[in-house]
Motif scaffolding. Structure first.
Motif, PDB file in Angstrom:
ATOM      1  N   TYR A 141      11.156  -6.325 -10.123  1.00  0.00           N
ATOM      2  CA  TYR A 141       9.715  -6.521 -10.366  1.00  0.00           C
ATOM      3  C   TYR A 141       8.913  -5.367  -9.768  1.00  0.00           C
ATOM      4  O   TYR A 141       8.072  -4.759 -10.434  1.00  0.00           O
ATOM      5  CB  TYR A 141       9.292  -7.858  -9.763  1.00  0.00           C
ATOM      6  CG  TYR A 141       7.825  -7.969  -9.389  1.00  0.00           C
ATOM      7  CD1 TYR A 141       6.833  -8.073 -10.357  1.00  0.00           C
ATOM      8  CD2 TYR A 141       7.443  -7.980  -8.043  1.00  0.00           C
ATOM      9  CE1 TYR A 141       5.495  -8.190 -10.002  1.00  0.00           C
ATOM     10  CE2 TYR A 141       6.111  -8.094  -7.684  1.00  0.00           C
ATOM     11  CZ  TYR A 141       5.144  -8.201  -8.656  1.00  0.00           C
ATOM     12  OH  TYR A 141       3.823  -8.307  -8.294  1.00  0.00           O
ATOM     13  N   ALA A 142       9.176  -5.045  -8.503  1.00  0.00           N
ATOM     14  CA  ALA A 142       8.394  -4.016  -7.824  1.00  0.00           C
ATOM     15  C   ALA A 142       8.637  -2.635  -8.421  1.00  0.00           C
ATOM     16  O   ALA A 142       7.725  -1.792  -8.460  1.00  0.00           O
ATOM     17  CB  ALA A 142       8.719  -4.014  -6.334  1.00  0.00           C
ATOM     18  N   LEU A 143       9.843  -2.383  -8.901  1.00  0.00           N
ATOM     19  CA  LEU A 143      10.147  -1.072  -9.486  1.00  0.00           C
ATOM     20  C   LEU A 143       9.284  -0.785 -10.713  1.00  0.00           C
ATOM     21  O   LEU A 143       8.979   0.377 -11.002  1.00  0.00           O
ATOM     22  CB  LEU A 143      11.618  -1.004  -9.888  1.00  0.00           C
ATOM     23  CG  LEU A 143      12.637  -0.843  -8.760  1.00  0.00           C
ATOM     24  CD1 LEU A 143      14.055  -0.973  -9.294  1.00  0.00           C
ATOM     25  CD2 LEU A 143      12.463   0.491  -8.039  1.00  0.00           C
ATOM     26  N   ASP A 144       8.879  -1.830 -11.422  1.00  0.00           N
ATOM     27  CA  ASP A 144       8.118  -1.637 -12.657  1.00  0.00           C
ATOM     28  C   ASP A 144       6.611  -1.772 -12.484  1.00  0.00           C
ATOM     29  O   ASP A 144       5.858  -1.584 -13.444  1.00  0.00           O
ATOM     30  CB  ASP A 144       8.604  -2.614 -13.725  1.00  0.00           C
ATOM     31  CG  ASP A 144      10.006  -2.278 -14.210  1.00  0.00           C
ATOM     32  OD1 ASP A 144      10.316  -1.082 -14.327  1.00  0.00           O
ATOM     33  OD2 ASP A 144      10.795  -3.212 -14.445  1.00  0.00           O
ATOM     34  N   VAL A 145       6.151  -2.120 -11.288  1.00  0.00           N
ATOM     35  CA  VAL A 145       4.712  -2.141 -11.029  1.00  0.00           C
ATOM     36  C   VAL A 145       4.205  -0.700 -10.984  1.00  0.00           C
ATOM     37  O   VAL A 145       4.785   0.146 -10.299  1.00  0.00           O
ATOM     38  CB  VAL A 145       4.406  -2.852  -9.700  1.00  0.00           C
ATOM     39  CG1 VAL A 145       2.933  -2.688  -9.335  1.00  0.00           C
ATOM     40  CG2 VAL A 145       4.764  -4.328  -9.786  1.00  0.00           C
ATOM     41  N   PRO A 146       3.143  -0.372 -11.706  1.00  0.00           N
ATOM     42  CA  PRO A 146       2.648   1.004 -11.717  1.00  0.00           C
ATOM     43  C   PRO A 146       2.331   1.517 -10.322  1.00  0.00           C
ATOM     44  O   PRO A 146       1.706   0.837  -9.519  1.00  0.00           O
ATOM     45  CB  PRO A 146       1.377   0.914 -12.573  1.00  0.00           C
ATOM     46  CG  PRO A 146       1.590  -0.287 -13.435  1.00  0.00           C
ATOM     47  CD  PRO A 146       2.363  -1.255 -12.606  1.00  0.00           C
ATOM     48  N   MET A 147       2.766   2.736 -10.051  1.00  0.00           N
ATOM     49  CA  MET A 147       2.490   3.372  -8.765  1.00  0.00           C
ATOM     50  C   MET A 147       1.041   3.862  -8.717  1.00  0.00           C
ATOM     51  O   MET A 147       0.429   4.145  -9.747  1.00  0.00           O
ATOM     52  CB  MET A 147       3.420   4.561  -8.529  1.00  0.00           C
ATOM     53  CG  MET A 147       4.872   4.209  -8.309  1.00  0.00           C
ATOM     54  SD  MET A 147       5.860   5.691  -8.009  1.00  0.00           S
ATOM     55  CE  MET A 147       5.186   6.231  -6.417  1.00  0.00           C
ATOM     56  N   MET A 148       0.521   3.964  -7.491  1.00  0.00           N
ATOM     57  CA  MET A 148      -0.807   4.536  -7.301  1.00  0.00           C
ATOM     58  C   MET A 148      -0.747   5.922  -6.667  1.00  0.00           C
ATOM     59  O   MET A 148      -1.471   6.826  -7.069  1.00  0.00           O
ATOM     60  CB  MET A 148      -1.655   3.608  -6.426  1.00  0.00           C
ATOM     61  CG  MET A 148      -2.021   2.301  -7.093  1.00  0.00           C
ATOM     62  SD  MET A 148      -3.187   1.357  -6.079  1.00  0.00           S
ATOM     63  CE  MET A 148      -3.399  -0.096  -7.089  1.00  0.00           C
ATOM     64  N   PHE A 149       0.108   6.086  -5.673  1.00  0.00           N
ATOM     65  CA  PHE A 149       0.148   7.363  -4.958  1.00  0.00           C
ATOM     66  C   PHE A 149       1.523   7.573  -4.348  1.00  0.00           C
ATOM     67  O   PHE A 149       2.343   6.654  -4.244  1.00  0.00           O
ATOM     68  CB  PHE A 149      -0.919   7.408  -3.855  1.00  0.00           C
ATOM     69  CG  PHE A 149      -0.815   6.272  -2.869  1.00  0.00           C
ATOM     70  CD1 PHE A 149       0.119   6.281  -1.840  1.00  0.00           C
ATOM     71  CD2 PHE A 149      -1.662   5.173  -2.972  1.00  0.00           C
ATOM     72  CE1 PHE A 149       0.227   5.229  -0.953  1.00  0.00           C
ATOM     73  CE2 PHE A 149      -1.568   4.112  -2.081  1.00  0.00           C
ATOM     74  CZ  PHE A 149      -0.624   4.142  -1.063  1.00  0.00           C
ATOM     75  N   VAL A 150       1.759   8.793  -3.938  1.00  0.00           N
ATOM     76  CA  VAL A 150       2.920   9.143  -3.132  1.00  0.00           C
ATOM     77  C   VAL A 150       2.430  10.066  -2.017  1.00  0.00           C
ATOM     78  O   VAL A 150       1.448  10.796  -2.201  1.00  0.00           O
ATOM     79  CB  VAL A 150       4.015   9.818  -3.991  1.00  0.00           C
ATOM     80  CG1 VAL A 150       3.550  11.175  -4.503  1.00  0.00           C
ATOM     81  CG2 VAL A 150       5.315   9.959  -3.214  1.00  0.00           C
ATOM     82  N   TYR A 151       3.076  10.007  -0.882  1.00  0.00           N
ATOM     83  CA  TYR A 151       2.640  10.785   0.294  1.00  0.00           C
ATOM     84  C   TYR A 151       3.644  11.906   0.528  1.00  0.00           C
ATOM     85  O   TYR A 151       4.824  11.654   0.783  1.00  0.00           O
ATOM     86  CB  TYR A 151       2.563   9.869   1.514  1.00  0.00           C
ATOM     87  CG  TYR A 151       1.895  10.470   2.724  1.00  0.00           C
ATOM     88  CD1 TYR A 151       0.531  10.746   2.725  1.00  0.00           C
ATOM     89  CD2 TYR A 151       2.630  10.752   3.880  1.00  0.00           C
ATOM     90  CE1 TYR A 151      -0.096  11.278   3.829  1.00  0.00           C
ATOM     91  CE2 TYR A 151       2.006  11.287   5.000  1.00  0.00           C
ATOM     92  CZ  TYR A 151       0.652  11.548   4.979  1.00  0.00           C
ATOM     93  OH  TYR A 151       0.037  12.078   6.088  1.00  0.00           O
ATOM     94  N   ARG A 152       3.177  13.152   0.438  1.00  0.00           N
ATOM     95  CA  ARG A 152       4.039  14.308   0.635  1.00  0.00           C
ATOM     96  C   ARG A 152       3.280  15.396   1.401  1.00  0.00           C
ATOM     97  O   ARG A 152       2.119  15.689   1.083  1.00  0.00           O
ATOM     98  CB  ARG A 152       4.500  14.890  -0.706  1.00  0.00           C
ATOM     99  CG  ARG A 152       5.617  14.120  -1.388  1.00  0.00           C
ATOM    100  CD  ARG A 152       6.939  14.231  -0.604  1.00  0.00           C
ATOM    101  NE  ARG A 152       8.039  13.623  -1.316  1.00  0.00           N
ATOM    102  CZ  ARG A 152       8.332  12.334  -1.295  1.00  0.00           C
ATOM    103  NH1 ARG A 152       7.557  11.508  -0.607  1.00  0.00           N
ATOM    104  NH2 ARG A 152       9.372  11.869  -1.947  1.00  0.00           N
ATOM    105  N   GLU A 153       3.943  15.957   2.402  1.00  0.00           N
ATOM    106  CA  GLU A 153       3.370  17.068   3.178  1.00  0.00           C
ATOM    107  C   GLU A 153       1.983  16.722   3.687  1.00  0.00           C
ATOM    108  O   GLU A 153       1.027  17.501   3.551  1.00  0.00           O
ATOM    109  CB  GLU A 153       3.351  18.350   2.346  1.00  0.00           C
ATOM    110  CG  GLU A 153       4.745  18.815   1.924  1.00  0.00           C
ATOM    111  CD  GLU A 153       4.715  20.076   1.074  1.00  0.00           C
ATOM    112  OE1 GLU A 153       3.596  20.551   0.751  1.00  0.00           O
ATOM    113  OE2 GLU A 153       5.798  20.577   0.731  1.00  0.00           O
ATOM    114  N   ASN A 154       1.879  15.523   4.254  1.00  0.00           N
ATOM    115  CA  ASN A 154       0.633  15.038   4.854  1.00  0.00           C
ATOM    116  C   ASN A 154      -0.515  14.912   3.858  1.00  0.00           C
ATOM    117  O   ASN A 154      -1.687  14.992   4.236  1.00  0.00           O
ATOM    118  CB  ASN A 154       0.201  15.962   6.012  1.00  0.00           C
ATOM    119  CG  ASN A 154       1.227  15.985   7.127  1.00  0.00           C
ATOM    120  OD1 ASN A 154       1.773  14.942   7.503  1.00  0.00           O
ATOM    121  ND2 ASN A 154       1.508  17.168   7.653  1.00  0.00           N
TER     122      ASN A 154
END
Length: 462
Positions: free
Chosen positions: A238-251
Motif C-alpha cells: 500500500y505505502a509503495l504505491d502512495v504518491p511521493m511528495m519529496f526526497v531529502y538529499r544533500e541537506n
C-alpha cells in the motif's frame, strides 16, 4: 526485493512510542495566531532556559530536542511535543505537564498563550503564519497541484496522537484492526473542535471532518487491513504505491511530483534519476501517509482532537488499557468481528457531526463507548487481594497471559497512591453524560458567551 525485505524487517521491530500533541499559539492581546518571528523567539527562550538543543533548517530554528523527546512545528506554526516512550502513564502525563509548564513560562512573558482545541476557532487560512520548512512548501504545492483543498487540514488543525508498540505480526494485526475500527469512537469521545471562522461549524469535530477530506490515496480506514491476507507485506505494498511528495538529499528537500516509492526503488524517480532509496527515504515517505492508524515501527492512533491536559492524559490511558491487555483486546475484537466495511466507514463519516449521539446497530455510539471504556478501565486497575494483574505495555510481556504467567507491577501507582485507571475519569464523565467537550463549548457559546467565540481562548488556554 532486498530493500523490500529490509522494509519488512524494519516494520516488524518491536518498539515503544509515546504521546504526541499539538496546540495553537496565540497573542493574549489580539487573540491572533503567533507569527514565525514570535515562534522562533519562543523556541530560543525554551532552549536557553530549559536546556534544549536547537533544530535548525538553514538559518531558521524549526524545533528543539532533548533525549528522546522533541518539540516541532506543524505547517501553520502548531506547537507539537513528541514525547518519550515511558513505562507508565504517570510518567507520560508528568512529561506532558512539564512541557506545558516550560512553554507557558516562556510564552506568558511574551504575551503568548496556548490553545487546546482541534481546529483554529476564529481565524481564516490567510491569517495563519507559514513555518519556513521546505518540506511543508512541497506538501502544500502537491495538494494544490492535484486540486486537493487540504490547506485547512495542514494549517488549522491540532490533534493528539498515541504511539503503541506490538510484539509480532499477529499482534500488530489484532491491534491494527481494533484501532482502525474504534478510531471513530475515540474521535467522538475527544471531539473538541466545533468552531470555524468565529461561529459554530455544524460539526463537533471539524478537524476530523477536514482530515477525512484529505487525499484519499493516503488517508482513511484502510479496508485491506481487514482482509485475511493482511500483514506487514500488504501494508508495505500500500505505502509503495502512495504518491511521493519529496526526497531529502544533500541537506535539501527535492519535490518528487507525485511519483511512487515503487518507481523510486526501480531508480525511476525523475528528480534524481538512477538513484535508489535508503531506509531514511522510506521513513520520510511514511510521514506523508495519514490513515486513521498509521503503521511504522509502531502504530500511531490518530483520531483525536487536541484538548485539555486531562484529556491529553486520557487518550493514552484509553488505548493502552484497551490494546495492551489480552482480555480487553479480545473483548474488542469479539465486538467488532461482524462489523461490515460499510458500517465502519459510515461511522467514520457521521462521527464528526453527531459524536456520541451517532446511531449505530440499533443504539447510540455512546452505549458502545460505555462497554469499551469499561474494558479499558478494568485492565488499568491495580490488583486487589483476589486478583493478579499483568499490564502489557512497553514491557515485552505480551505473551505472558497466554502461558498463564502473571506479574504484579508495583509502579502503576502515582505518589498519591492512584492507579492508572484514574486517567480515564474525564472520559467517564463524557460517556456518562453523552456530552463531548465540543458539546459543552457550544452550550457556553449560546448561553454564556453571547454568541462570541472569543471566550474559548480563555476557556481552552493551557
Amino acid at each position: 526485493m532486498i530493500l523490500l525485505t529490509t522494509l519488512l524487517l524494519v516494520a516488524s521491530l518491536k518498539t515503544s512510542g509515546g504521546t504526541e500533541h499539538e496546540k495553537f499559539g496565540f497573542e493574549f492581546e489580539t487573540l491572533r495566531p503567533i507569527k514565525y518571528k514570535q515562534i522562533a523567539a519562543l523556541l530560543n527562550g525554551i532552549a536557553a532556559r530549559f536546556e534544549w538543543e536547537k533544530i535548525m533548517e538553514g538559518d531558521n530554528i524549526i524545533g528543539l530536542k532533548k533525549g528522546n523527546r522533541s518539540i516541532s512545528l506543524e505547517p501553520g506554526g502548531q506547537f507539537e511535543l513528541s514525547g518519550t516512550p515511558f513505562k507508565t502513564l504517570h510518567q507520560t502525563c508528568d512529561e506532558l505537564n512539564s512541557h506545558l509548564y516550560q512553554a507557558k513560562t516562556v510564552g506568558e512573558e511574551m504575551g503568548i498563550g496556548f490553545l487546546g482545541l482541534g481546529f483554529q476557532p476564529k481565524w481564516k487560512p490567510q491569517d495563519i503564519p507559514r513555518v519556513p520548512k521546505v518540506r511543508y512548501d512541497i506538501m502544500q504545492n502537491y495538494f494544490n497541484n492535484n486540486g486537493l483543498p487540504q490547506v485547512e487540514a495542514l494549517l488549522m488543525t491540532c490533534s493528539v496522537q498515541v504511539n503503541l508498540d506490538y510484539s509480532s505480526e499477529a499482534d500488530m494485526i489484532k491491534k491494527m484492526r481494533t484501532g482502525l475500527t474504534l478510531q471513530p469512537l475515540a474521535a467522538a469521545m475527544f471531539a473538541n473542535s466545533p468552531f470555524s471562522g468565529g461561529i459554530p461549524s455544524g460539526y463537533l469535530s471539524i478537524r476530523s471532518y477536514k482530515v477525512n477530506q484529505v487525499d484519499k490515496r493516503r488517508t482513511g480506514m484502510l479496508p485491506f487491513v481487514f482482509y485475511d491476507t493482511f500483514g506487514f507485506e500488504q501494508y508495505v505494498d500500500y505505502a509503495l504505491d502512495v504518491p511521493m511528495m519529496f526526497v531529502y538529499r544533500e541537506n535539501k528537500y527535492i519535490d518528487c511530483g507525485g511519483m511512487s516509492f515503487r518507481d523510486f526503488m526501480a531508480g525511476k524517480l525523475p528528480a534524481i534519476p538512477g538513484k535508489v532509496p535508503t531506509l531514511s527515504d522510506w521513513e520520510n515517505h511514511l510521514t506523508t501517509i495519514f490513515p486513521e492508524v498509521r503503521l511504522k515501527r509502531y502504530m500511531e492512533m490518530r483520531g483525536a482532537d487536541g484538548g485539555t491536559s486531562d484529556m491529553l492524559c486520557a487518550l493514552p490511558a484509553f488505548w493502552v488499557g484497551l490494546l495492551y491487555d489480552e482480555v480487553s483486546l479480545h473483548n474488542a475484537l469479539d465486538m467488532i468481528v461482524h462489523w461490515t466495511p460499510e458500517e465502519r466507514q459510515n461511522l467514520r463519516n457521521m462521527v464528526p457531526m453527531t459524536g456520541l449521539r451517532t446511531p449505530f446497530q440499533g443504539r447510540l455510539l455512546r452505549h458502545v463507548a460505555e462497554d469499551v471504556l469499561q474494558w479499558a478501565k478494568v485492565s488499568l486497575m491495580l490488583i486487589n487481594d483476589s486478583q493478579l494483574f499483568c499490564r502489557f505495555h512497553y514491557l515485552g510481556c505480551l505473551e505472558l497471559r497466554q502461558t498463564s504467567i502473571y506479574i504484579v507491577l508495583q509502579d502503576g501507582l502515582d505518589r498519591r497512591g492512584l492507579n492508572e485507571s484514574s486517567f480515564l475519569d474525564p472520559l467517564k464523565d463524557v460517556v456518562g453524560t453523552g456530552l463531548t467537550p465540543a458539546d459543552r463549548l457550544l452550550d457556553m457559546f449560546h448561553n454564556t458567551w453571547g454568541n462570541s467565540v472569543d471566550p474559548v481562548f480563555r476557556e481552552r488556554c493551557y
